[in-house]
Design an enzyme around this catalytic site. Structure first.
Site, PDB file in Angstrom:
ATOM      1  N   ARG A 175      10.881 -21.631  40.742  1.00 61.85           N
ATOM      2  CA  ARG A 175      11.803 -22.551  41.392  1.00 61.85           C
ATOM      3  C   ARG A 175      11.036 -23.492  42.312  1.00 61.85           C
ATOM      4  O   ARG A 175       9.962 -23.153  42.815  1.00 61.85           O
ATOM      5  CB  ARG A 175      12.860 -21.787  42.196  1.00 61.85           C
ATOM      6  CG  ARG A 175      13.671 -20.786  41.376  1.00 61.85           C
ATOM      7  CD  ARG A 175      14.607 -19.983  42.273  1.00 61.85           C
ATOM      8  NE  ARG A 175      15.416 -19.032  41.507  1.00 61.85           N
ATOM      9  CZ  ARG A 175      15.078 -17.762  41.279  1.00 61.85           C
ATOM     10  NH1 ARG A 175      13.929 -17.293  41.759  1.00 61.85           N
ATOM     11  NH2 ARG A 175      15.869 -16.972  40.580  1.00 61.85           N
ATOM     12  N   LYS A 199      14.212 -15.212  45.421  1.00 62.34           N
ATOM     13  CA  LYS A 199      15.483 -14.989  46.094  1.00 62.34           C
ATOM     14  C   LYS A 199      15.570 -13.560  46.597  1.00 62.34           C
ATOM     15  O   LYS A 199      15.103 -12.630  45.956  1.00 62.34           O
ATOM     16  CB  LYS A 199      16.645 -15.271  45.125  1.00 62.34           C
ATOM     17  CG  LYS A 199      16.827 -16.745  44.801  1.00 62.34           C
ATOM     18  CD  LYS A 199      18.060 -16.952  43.941  1.00 62.34           C
ATOM     19  CE  LYS A 199      18.323 -18.431  43.684  1.00 62.34           C
ATOM     20  NZ  LYS A 199      19.533 -18.642  42.863  1.00 62.34           N
ATOM     21  N   HIS A 270      14.067 -28.222  38.307  1.00 58.96           N
ATOM     22  CA  HIS A 270      14.801 -27.177  37.586  1.00 58.96           C
ATOM     23  C   HIS A 270      14.774 -27.442  36.089  1.00 58.96           C
ATOM     24  O   HIS A 270      14.850 -26.505  35.283  1.00 58.96           O
ATOM     25  CB  HIS A 270      16.238 -27.088  38.096  1.00 58.96           C
ATOM     26  CG  HIS A 270      16.727 -25.682  38.238  1.00 58.96           C
ATOM     27  ND1 HIS A 270      16.144 -24.761  39.083  1.00 58.96           N
ATOM     28  CD2 HIS A 270      17.739 -25.008  37.621  1.00 58.96           C
ATOM     29  CE1 HIS A 270      16.764 -23.606  38.988  1.00 58.96           C
ATOM     30  NE2 HIS A 270      17.734 -23.726  38.102  1.00 58.96           N
ATOM     31  N   ARG A 273      11.740 -25.868  34.842  1.00 59.52           N
ATOM     32  CA  ARG A 273      11.974 -24.415  34.772  1.00 59.52           C
ATOM     33  C   ARG A 273      12.741 -24.071  33.503  1.00 59.52           C
ATOM     34  O   ARG A 273      12.382 -23.128  32.780  1.00 59.52           O
ATOM     35  CB  ARG A 273      12.745 -23.980  36.024  1.00 59.52           C
ATOM     36  CG  ARG A 273      13.164 -22.514  36.076  1.00 59.52           C
ATOM     37  CD  ARG A 273      13.769 -22.249  37.450  1.00 59.52           C
ATOM     38  NE  ARG A 273      14.524 -21.020  37.533  1.00 59.52           N
ATOM     39  CZ  ARG A 273      14.007 -19.819  37.796  1.00 59.52           C
ATOM     40  NH1 ARG A 273      12.716 -19.687  37.961  1.00 59.52           N
ATOM     41  NH2 ARG A 273      14.779 -18.752  37.898  1.00 59.52           N
ATOM     42  N   HIS A 296      15.024 -13.566  37.509  1.00 54.81           N
ATOM     43  CA  HIS A 296      16.469 -13.400  37.401  1.00 54.81           C
ATOM     44  C   HIS A 296      16.854 -11.949  37.679  1.00 54.81           C
ATOM     45  O   HIS A 296      16.238 -11.020  37.140  1.00 54.81           O
ATOM     46  CB  HIS A 296      16.959 -13.767  35.999  1.00 54.81           C
ATOM     47  CG  HIS A 296      16.956 -15.232  35.732  1.00 54.81           C
ATOM     48  ND1 HIS A 296      16.921 -15.770  34.449  1.00 54.81           N
ATOM     49  CD2 HIS A 296      16.999 -16.294  36.574  1.00 54.81           C
ATOM     50  CE1 HIS A 296      16.934 -17.089  34.533  1.00 54.81           C
ATOM     51  NE2 HIS A 296      16.989 -17.428  35.798  1.00 54.81           N
ATOM     52  N   TYR A 305      19.254 -19.291  27.932  1.00 61.52           N
ATOM     53  CA  TYR A 305      18.173 -20.003  27.254  1.00 61.52           C
ATOM     54  C   TYR A 305      18.149 -19.702  25.760  1.00 61.52           C
ATOM     55  O   TYR A 305      17.649 -20.510  24.978  1.00 61.52           O
ATOM     56  CB  TYR A 305      16.834 -19.660  27.907  1.00 61.52           C
ATOM     57  CG  TYR A 305      16.791 -20.110  29.345  1.00 61.52           C
ATOM     58  CD1 TYR A 305      16.744 -21.465  29.653  1.00 61.52           C
ATOM     59  CD2 TYR A 305      16.843 -19.196  30.382  1.00 61.52           C
ATOM     60  CE1 TYR A 305      16.730 -21.891  30.971  1.00 61.52           C
ATOM     61  CE2 TYR A 305      16.828 -19.612  31.700  1.00 61.52           C
ATOM     62  CZ  TYR A 305      16.784 -20.959  31.985  1.00 61.52           C
ATOM     63  OH  TYR A 305      16.788 -21.386  33.286  1.00 61.52           O
TER      64      TYR A 305
END
Length: 324
Positions: A175, A199, A270, A273, A296, A305
């Site tokens: 990110r 995150k 993004h 990414r 994730h 994806y």
């Protein structure tokens, strides 16, 4: 029901509660999200903004600024809040997020005694439609990296940094916030890996290839020393004045590089990414490996994806097959 404040959009952050108790509760909610639930700054701002808008909307509708929150926030007004935004044209994804914010806020308010019962238990919002992310074609990605490399050939410090930005974003799929947060010691050139803080302060190790390694070496030996100041600290990527590169600057870099590629979509970090994940899967990478690389928490997030790849396969089939 009272009309929204003049100049405000229904359900927007412009509806500010004036009750001091509300403001104090929002301050505690902010602290809870940031310190106890360890949410990112972006998530905290979004959830607190939604809670602030919800309280403002409900108090406007109720008409008594001093009424207890139990009397103000009801399931009926929660539904009216979402309905008003839907009528105003707010997207389904935003409605879904604001419903989630409301549920988080009211559930927490119950735990701290601000509400005696949770009115949002039965609150629902239209499910958001998962749109396929924009991605680069592989040749566009190669052309973008070539454009960044040619710009760095003059050994200009900013051009060298810009090359690192696009190379690392595409090579690793990290990110933009993770990229800007990298320190010098987070790069292991011997093993060609980055130590990334994602995150929820979850740390992961992400590999990168030889082109990205070359970009990092050039930047570290020539570009960074030219921009570094005593205030640069340990930041890997620097702005023109020597401070840590911020996300807005990184986005500008990506847009500028991609604008040099004819026919390439106008994507930001993004988009790189998304492109990295799609190209990995199309190259045969395992879905769970891509999940780990992207950081994730859920495999379901990574599975979008696979849909991108299927859609691209269908487009090629429709174009090429005589009986498509």
């Amino acid at each position: 029901m009272a009309a929204p404040r003049k100049g405000s959009v229904p359900g927007s952050e412009n509806s500010l509660p004036a009750n001091p108790d509300d403001l104090a509760l929002l301050a505690r909610f902010t602290e809870h999200l940031a310190l106890q639930r360890n949410r990112s700054g972006h998530t905290v701002r979004a959830y607190v903004g939604d809670a602030r808008a919800l309280i403002g909307f409900c108090r406007d509708a109720h008409g008594d600024p001093s009424a207890a929150l139990d009397d103000v926030i009801t399931l009926r007004l929660l539904r009216s809040w979402l309905a008003s935004m839907s009528i105003a044209g707010v997207s389904r994804s935003t409605l879904a997020r604001r419903a989630s914010s409301a549920r988080t806020f009211t559930a927490w308010s119950c735990t701290v005694g601000a509400l005696t019962a949770d009115p949002a238990v039965r609150l629902s919002a239209p499910p958001s439609r998962r749109t396929l992310p924009g991605v680069l074609r592989e040749r566009d990605a190669r052309d973008a990296m070539t454009a960044a490399t040619s710009g760095a050939q003059q050994q200009d410090p900013v051009a060298l940094r810009d090359r690192v930005v696009v190379e690392l974003l595409y090579a690793t799929g990290i990110r933009v916030g993770e990229l800007c947060g990298l320190d010098v010691d987070d790069v292991d050139l011997d093993r060609r890996v980055l130590r990334v803080l994602g995150k929820g302060d979850k740390e992961r190790v992400v590999p990168f290839g030889a082109p990205a390694e070359d970009a990092v070496v050039q930047w570290s030996t020539v570009g960074r020393p030219a921009l570094a100041t005593p205030n640069s600290g340990a930041a890997l990527l620097l702005g023109r004045r020597g401070g840590r590169l911020n996300q807005r600057q990184a986005r500008s870099v990506v847009h500028e590089v991609l604008s040099a590629v004819p026919g390439a979509p106008n994507l930001g970090p993004h988009g790189l990414r998304h492109s990295a994940a799609t190209h990995l899967l199309e190259g045969g990478a395992d879905l769970r490996v891509v999940q780990e690389l992207l950081g994730h928490a859920s495999l379901a997030t990574t599975q979008i994806y696979t849909h991108v790849s299927v859609e691209r396969l269908r487009a090629v089939h429709d174009q090429a097959h005589p009986r498509a």
